[in-house]
Design a protein around this motif. Sequence first.
Motif: not given
Length: 666
Positions: A590, A593, A596, A598, A600, A644, A646, A659-661
């Motif tokens: 993590g 970014n 936000a 991010e 992974r 967010g 993904i 990955s998501f934010t």
Amino acid sequence: MVADIQARMGWRTAGDAGDRFRPAWSAPALMLSSLLSLAGIFLVLGLLLWLLDGDEREARREEIIRDALWVEHTLQFRFSTIETRLSRMAYELGKADSLKEAFAVQAGPLVHIERELWGLSWLDANLKVQASVPNSADAQTPLNPVVLSAVEIARRTGRGLFTPPYSRGDTSDHVSYVAPIVRDGNVVALLHAEISLGRFLAQHVPWWIAEKRAVQIKRSDEQIAASRSKVDPDKGALSYTVEIGPPLSNLWLTLTSYRNRSSLVQNSLVVAMIVLSFLTAAALIARERQLRGRKLAEAARDEEYAFRRSMEESLRVGIRARDMEGRLLYVNQAFCKMVGYSEAELLGRVPPMPYWAPEEQDRTQRLHDAILAGAATGQGIEVLFQRRDGTRFDVLIYEAPLIDAQGQQQGWIGSVLDISDRKASEEMARTQAEKMQHTSRLVTMGEMASFLAHDLNQPLAAIRSYQTGLKNMLSSGGANPSDVTPALDAIGKSVERAGLMIRRVHNFVKKSEPRLEPIDLAEVTKETVALLEPELTRGHCLIDVLLDAGLPRVRADRVLIEQVLVNLIRNSMDACRDLPRSSRGITLAGSLNGGAIEVRVLDRGGGVPEHLTSQLFSPFVSTKEGGMGMGLTICRSIIELHGGGIKYEHQPGGGACFSFTLPLSH
């Protein structure tokens, strides 16, 4: 009602079209007036053309005479200026100690200033060129008979003079000026200046004359000595010739117009006459169509009225029109049915409107004022209305300017759509999504049940062992507090560990409304890994948590984010199941970014087949045998609920990266 609005706005109807086709005169009178008008136009224009032609010819002649005299005067003045400068130069050369040095000093600047000069040189007593400017191989020598004749005259008289024009091969004619250089009363040398007549015209005939006239210098035998023209003038074109006076002789200046056509006024009159003739003919043809046009217009009026009426009655979208003060000008039947009020009850009303919901009246008034102020953006506006019976319903309104026939805005017109059914469908879809998320958590916990049972068995077995030992100690009667306390502490820790595991499971599977609040992502990640620890241990899969230190909080629902992490980590575990134990590994990283965080989830498995990557987050798409294909779809809906995104990326060295934010909490 439509006719009333049209009258207010200045719109035309089919009836207006019929009025336009109503003839004001009788057919014979219209025909006779048209013929008389046509004859009168031809007569008047012919007379005007005849009168203007004579005036224009005289005006053109006066103009070309003025131009010719202007150019002649300019050329004469320039030749006189050159004569004066060359005579003064010859005089100063005669006074100089060194004729060669004096010539070198004065000749260059003079040739640079007087661009008409082709060349400048001085000749000794034997007529040999001693120096020249510019130094060129084809510089004119005093061998030309015309120049030699002028040299003899200058020697004899002691005065400078211009030669007649002479040819220079493929260039325009030249003239030379020869001036004696006198020292102590004797002619010791001669100053010879060669002048290009072509350069002379290029330098001193202004562009505004050259654009409309061909300018020529002619000899006495009518041969052209020099010319400045874009094209050859037409034969018979208007021209004027004047003699160029002293200091030159036997040279004539001729100006010739490029065109000898009628003026713009004449052409305009001819065009106007032709156009008016066609208009008159068109008027005669229109006469024949008047009666038929009237009938067609009346039929079009009736058809248009019927079409508008049927269109208005068939619409299911409410339409309302308001003036610039917000007063209702028009409502259709669909709008009246929507709000439960009749047309008579609504027309002329000003805010607040009876169909505005009382609890949102302030907000609706602000939206109403913003639209009247010109803040309509073309985007739909959701507002809560109430019917006459008090029931509420949601509407979507699109506003547009109401423009009259003159292009002026007279108000606003809005389309009103009842979206209460759509809102109900959206609420149902949201409820179903929440149920699916909860079901997914239950399914996940069902799959994890065996691992949790095994992990819970350890603290329970420890508790049982300590309980048996304590019982035996108490039965023997030899127990003391120092021996019992450590066993009780161990029992307490085992109970606490079992309780913590049960609470984690309970928090994960409990059903509740999404609650967004600032959370510590590192703490949520730690709890998620602890929840999956039995399954990770049983599968011999190592997990590395690499979160940057000091990550700020995010605004999210703790349980939903745990569900996303559980789904992604378990997917990675499944992908690593067929790998050797030493290669089974998951990385949870993590970092910050932009605005936000991010997160992974990376594994070393085989990745996702390329043909499935484009539809990986679609429902019922799964890479597992027997999988339902809803896990990643639920993850996407949860992340999008938090604002967010993904995505999936294939790792270059093998494996998958999801990955998501999550936006930062503000």
